[in-house]
Design a protein around this motif. Structure first.
Motif, PDB file in Angstrom:
ATOM      1  N   ALA A 145       0.868  -1.160  -0.020  1.00  0.00           N
ATOM      2  CA  ALA A 145      -0.021  -0.044  -0.138  1.00  0.00           C
ATOM      3  C   ALA A 145       0.990   1.197   0.047  1.00  0.00           C
ATOM      4  O   ALA A 145       0.440   2.333  -0.843  1.00  0.00           O
ATOM      5  N   ALA A 146       1.865   1.324   0.891  1.00  0.00           N
ATOM      6  CA  ALA A 146       2.834   2.207   0.901  1.00  0.00           C
ATOM      7  C   ALA A 146       3.474   2.740  -0.378  1.00  0.00           C
ATOM      8  O   ALA A 146       3.739   3.742  -1.084  1.00  0.00           O
ATOM      9  N   LEU A 147       4.172   1.519  -0.948  1.00  0.00           N
ATOM     10  CA  LEU A 147       4.670   1.695  -2.273  1.00  0.00           C
ATOM     11  C   LEU A 147       4.069   2.034  -3.400  1.00  0.00           C
ATOM     12  O   LEU A 147       4.403   2.700  -4.211  1.00  0.00           O
ATOM     13  N   ALA A 148       2.715   1.511  -3.329  1.00  0.00           N
ATOM     14  CA  ALA A 148       1.725   1.934  -4.511  1.00  0.00           C
ATOM     15  C   ALA A 148       1.376   3.050  -4.559  1.00  0.00           C
ATOM     16  O   ALA A 148       1.034   3.832  -5.454  1.00  0.00           O
ATOM     17  N   SER A 149       1.383   3.639  -2.956  1.00  0.00           N
ATOM     18  CA  SER A 149       0.905   5.245  -2.967  1.00  0.00           C
ATOM     19  C   SER A 149       1.981   5.844  -3.639  1.00  0.00           C
ATOM     20  O   SER A 149       1.827   7.240  -4.270  1.00  0.00           O
ATOM     21  N   ALA A 150       3.443   5.561  -3.417  1.00  0.00           N
ATOM     22  CA  ALA A 150       4.531   6.204  -3.692  1.00  0.00           C
ATOM     23  C   ALA A 150       4.487   6.573  -5.097  1.00  0.00           C
ATOM     24  O   ALA A 150       4.561   7.414  -5.809  1.00  0.00           O
ATOM     25  N   LEU A 151       4.315   5.278  -5.991  1.00  0.00           N
ATOM     26  CA  LEU A 151       4.222   5.208  -7.378  1.00  0.00           C
ATOM     27  C   LEU A 151       3.236   6.004  -7.992  1.00  0.00           C
ATOM     28  O   LEU A 151       3.420   6.511  -9.076  1.00  0.00           O
ATOM     29  N   GLY A 152       2.025   5.796  -7.492  1.00  0.00           N
ATOM     30  CA  GLY A 152       0.792   6.665  -7.913  1.00  0.00           C
ATOM     31  C   GLY A 152       0.977   7.968  -7.693  1.00  0.00           C
ATOM     32  O   GLY A 152       0.535   8.812  -8.802  1.00  0.00           O
ATOM     33  N   ALA A 153       1.853   8.397  -6.801  1.00  0.00           N
ATOM     34  CA  ALA A 153       2.142   9.838  -6.471  1.00  0.00           C
ATOM     35  C   ALA A 153       3.085  10.409  -7.434  1.00  0.00           C
ATOM     36  O   ALA A 153       2.960  11.710  -7.959  1.00  0.00           O
ATOM     37  N   LEU A 154       3.849   9.624  -7.726  1.00  0.00           N
ATOM     38  CA  LEU A 154       4.834   9.870  -8.788  1.00  0.00           C
ATOM     39  C   LEU A 154       4.132   9.964 -10.344  1.00  0.00           C
ATOM     40  O   LEU A 154       4.749  10.848 -11.084  1.00  0.00           O
ATOM     41  N   GLN A 155       3.351   9.296 -10.654  1.00  0.00           N
ATOM     42  CA  GLN A 155       2.579   9.143 -11.999  1.00  0.00           C
ATOM     43  C   GLN A 155       1.624  10.353 -12.020  1.00  0.00           C
ATOM     44  O   GLN A 155       1.772  10.867 -13.238  1.00  0.00           O
ATOM     45  N   ARG A 156       0.973  10.320 -11.057  1.00  0.00           N
ATOM     46  CA  ARG A 156      -0.135  11.227 -11.225  1.00  0.00           C
ATOM     47  C   ARG A 156      -0.042  12.851 -11.867  1.00  0.00           C
ATOM     48  O   ARG A 156      -0.677  13.381 -13.025  1.00  0.00           O
ATOM     49  N   PRO A 157       1.102  13.449 -11.542  1.00  0.00           N
ATOM     50  CA  PRO A 157       1.326  14.936 -11.975  1.00  0.00           C
ATOM     51  C   PRO A 157       1.794  14.803 -13.387  1.00  0.00           C
ATOM     52  O   PRO A 157       1.396  15.655 -14.340  1.00  0.00           O
ATOM     53  N   ALA A 158       2.547  13.640 -13.773  1.00  0.00           N
ATOM     54  CA  ALA A 158       2.703  13.346 -15.265  1.00  0.00           C
ATOM     55  C   ALA A 158       1.493  13.149 -16.217  1.00  0.00           C
ATOM     56  O   ALA A 158       1.537  13.802 -17.116  1.00  0.00           O
ATOM     57  N   LEU A 159       0.611  12.423 -15.575  1.00  0.00           N
ATOM     58  CA  LEU A 159      -0.676  12.319 -16.271  1.00  0.00           C
ATOM     59  C   LEU A 159      -1.392  13.516 -16.601  1.00  0.00           C
ATOM     60  O   LEU A 159      -1.915  13.907 -17.709  1.00  0.00           O
ATOM     61  N   ASP A 160      -1.438  14.199 -15.385  1.00  0.00           N
ATOM     62  CA  ASP A 160      -2.304  15.333 -15.560  1.00  0.00           C
ATOM     63  C   ASP A 160      -1.691  16.544 -16.482  1.00  0.00           C
ATOM     64  O   ASP A 160      -2.546  17.079 -17.154  1.00  0.00           O
ATOM     65  N   SER A 161      -0.416  16.848 -16.542  1.00  0.00           N
ATOM     66  CA  SER A 161       0.344  17.678 -17.398  1.00  0.00           C
ATOM     67  C   SER A 161       0.249  17.193 -18.642  1.00  0.00           C
ATOM     68  O   SER A 161       0.637  18.134 -19.443  1.00  0.00           O
ATOM     69  N   LEU A 162       0.323  16.089 -18.938  1.00  0.00           N
ATOM     70  CA  LEU A 162       0.092  15.438 -20.235  1.00  0.00           C
ATOM     71  C   LEU A 162      -1.175  15.614 -20.741  1.00  0.00           C
ATOM     72  O   LEU A 162      -0.853  16.094 -22.264  1.00  0.00           O
ATOM     73  N   ILE A 163      -2.010  15.743 -20.455  1.00  0.00           N
ATOM     74  CA  ILE A 163      -3.481  15.923 -21.231  1.00  0.00           C
ATOM     75  C   ILE A 163      -3.647  17.489 -21.796  1.00  0.00           C
ATOM     76  O   ILE A 163      -4.005  17.272 -23.114  1.00  0.00           O
ATOM     77  N   PRO A 164      -3.273  18.379 -21.216  1.00  0.00           N
ATOM     78  CA  PRO A 164      -3.480  19.702 -21.882  1.00  0.00           C
ATOM     79  C   PRO A 164      -2.304  19.546 -23.492  1.00  0.00           C
ATOM     80  O   PRO A 164      -2.607  20.635 -24.094  1.00  0.00           O
ATOM     81  N   ARG A 165      -1.304  18.876 -23.410  1.00  0.00           N
ATOM     82  CA  ARG A 165      -0.410  18.709 -24.379  1.00  0.00           C
ATOM     83  C   ARG A 165      -0.952  17.881 -25.435  1.00  0.00           C
ATOM     84  O   ARG A 165      -0.638  18.280 -26.860  1.00  0.00           O
ATOM     85  N   ILE A 166      -1.686  16.965 -25.189  1.00  0.00           N
ATOM     86  CA  ILE A 166      -2.401  16.242 -26.355  1.00  0.00           C
ATOM     87  C   ILE A 166      -3.667  16.502 -26.791  1.00  0.00           C
ATOM     88  O   ILE A 166      -4.231  15.668 -27.530  1.00  0.00           O
ATOM     89  N   VAL A 167      -4.290  17.223 -25.946  1.00  0.00           N
ATOM     90  CA  VAL A 167      -5.782  17.856 -26.234  1.00  0.00           C
ATOM     91  C   VAL A 167      -5.767  19.107 -26.619  1.00  0.00           C
ATOM     92  O   VAL A 167      -5.073  19.951 -25.841  1.00  0.00           O
TER      93      VAL A 167
END
Length: 464
Positions: free
Chosen positions: A146-168
């Motif tokens: 749970a702790a490690l998955a939380s860390a990976l999700g936290a690292l991933q989410r900003p990249a996902l959020d900031s990618l959307i305005p570039r591809i849309v």
């Protein structure tokens, strides 16, 4: 691949498929079409299609695990506090890696970050599978994963959020936000509903195994995404002859994002309101015990699916959101509605009434998420999107984690029902107080806000 709900328009965008149908179609068809999601981002961007499908598939598996882990902790410990402690072990990684993940997203290729973190989360699901297959499964791997998955999700989410305005395209961001929320809610409804059946009849291992397979498919889809290198800072550097460089991930760059967020009080208000709503009125940790109290153990999967089901209904009929301009006021009203619906769910004695109020709460939460996303995506400069997405991650993730700890602890102290209804009432009171203290949030209007107008003008100029 994690998700939340994003965004409507900056001012009057070009006509969408829904608005075109409303203008040209027969009177009987115009209103339904105006409610349906706009598919323009899906048709216009191949990368958006890949990311959408990858998220849909991996979210489906993630929701299976989302139900399976607390059920396994409950079976192994019999303690509501132990289930609530899952949120506690996820909290610190969310705070640390969410902020650092935002800085990484602004400094490195977003595609590589998404790929590596997606593969890492798949490996963690494999660890859960192996533990579940042991003759005597241990509790500690559940907390570690749970702790490690939380860390990976936290690292991933900003990249996902900031990618959307570039591809849309900018005018398609509201439609993309609604489609992304639809993607999340489909998995949120189907995953937990199916998880209750899978865990009961096929076992925890089957749920974890299915999650591993969904991550494999998601990684294959993400491999086809185009590269998305770091954003360059102000164009004045180019005119001066200097080589523009993206901000390196550091405490200084994180502080720069925090200063920007602090300067935007209406933006800050969305974070605080959501934190309060999730801290006081997030009941997920006690749902296995609520099912027992309702004498309806069969309803556990439905209880987990009810909130996403309400969100799904709003996603499917969210065309009306493009006609709302006072986004800050909508965030506050929806957050208060979430609290009242959760309080009603805690008071109701009939399982179907509980499911209804949880679904109503999910609808309010989706409305709040759509308008929070609108304010974030359409007013934040590109070079700061990753770092602000990291702060955003804290607002909508730390709140639920703390909320699980609060609800689990309160349930152990005063009982499950008291934990749920008192949290809902406290949420509504806190949101009302914040509304009085945040006049900038209540005044926000996307048509006149200087940051929204500036960003739209910049995107239009770049396209021209």
């Amino acid at each position: 691949m994690t998700d939340d709900a994003p965004a409507p328009p900056v001012s009057a965008p070009p006509p969408s498929a829904a608005s075109a149908g409303e203008a040209a179609g027969p009177a009987g068809l115009s209103r339904p079409r105006a409610l349906l999601p706009d598919l323009a981002p899906w048709h216009a961007s191949a990368d958006f299609r890949r990311l959408w499908l990858a998220g849909l598939i991996s979210n489906f598996g993630t929701f299976l695990t989302f139900v399976a882990v607390p059920v396994q902790v409950k079976d192994l410990t019999g303690s509501a506090a132990a289930v609530g402690a899952i949120g506690a072990v996820e909290l610190v990684p969310l705070i640390v890696f969410g902020l650092y993940g935002g800085a990484l997203a602004d400094a490195h290729d977003k595609r590589k970050l998404i790929l590596s973190t997606e593969a890492g989360q798949g490996l963690l699901s494999a660890v859960l599978l192996l533990n579940a297959l042991l003759p005597e499964p241990a509790v500690w791997p559940l907390y570690l994963v749970a702790a490690l998955a939380s860390a990976l999700g936290a690292l991933q989410r900003p990249a996902l959020d900031s990618l959307i305005p570039r591809i849309v395209a900018h005018e398609h961001l509201p439609a993309a936000a609604l489609l992304n929320s639809l993607r999340w809610t489909v998995g949120g409804v189907a995953g937990p509903a199916l998880a209750g059946v899978v865990v009961a009849y096929a076992g925890l291992g089957a749920a974890y195994g299915a999650d591993v397979l969904t991550f494999v498919v998601s990684v294959v889809l993400c491999l086809r995404l185009a590269a998305s290198p770091a954003a360059l800072p102000h164009s004045r550097l180019r005119s001066s002859g200097e080589t523009p460089m993206a901000a390196k991930p550091s405490l200084r760059s994180i502080a720069q994002g925090a200063r920007y967020a602090w300067s935007r009080k209406e933006l800050l208000g969305t974070y605080v309101v959501d934190l309060a709503a999730m801290f006081f009125a997030m009941p997920l940790a006690v749902l296995p015990f609520l099912a027992d109290e309702l004498h309806a153990e069969w309803s556990l999967g439905l209880l987990y699916a009810a909130v996403p089901a309400g969100s799904l209904l709003v996603s499917l009929t969210g065309g009306w959101t493009s006609r709302i301009h006072r986004h800050g006021r909508a965030v506050v009203l929806a957050a208060a509605g979430w609290g009242l619906a959760i309080a009603a769910a805690g008071i109701a004695r009939n399982v179907w009434l509980v499911l209804f109020f949880l679904a109503l709460a999910g609808g309010f939460d989706m409305v709040s998420g759509i308008f929070r996303g609108a304010m974030w995506n359409q007013t934040i400069p590109d070079e700061l999107r990753g770092r602000l997405a990291g702060i955003e991650l804290l607002s909508y993730s730390v709140g639920p984690q703390l909320g699980q700890v609060r609800s689990g602890g309160m349930a152990a102290w005063r009982g499950v029902r008291t934990s749920v209804w008192s949290g809902g009432l406290l949420c509504t009171a806190a949101v009302a107080l914040l509304a009085l203290r945040l006049p900038g949030l209540m005044r926000y209007d996307v048509r006149t806000n200087e940051h929204a107008v500036r960003l739209r003008a910049g995107r239009t100029g770049t396209a021209g």
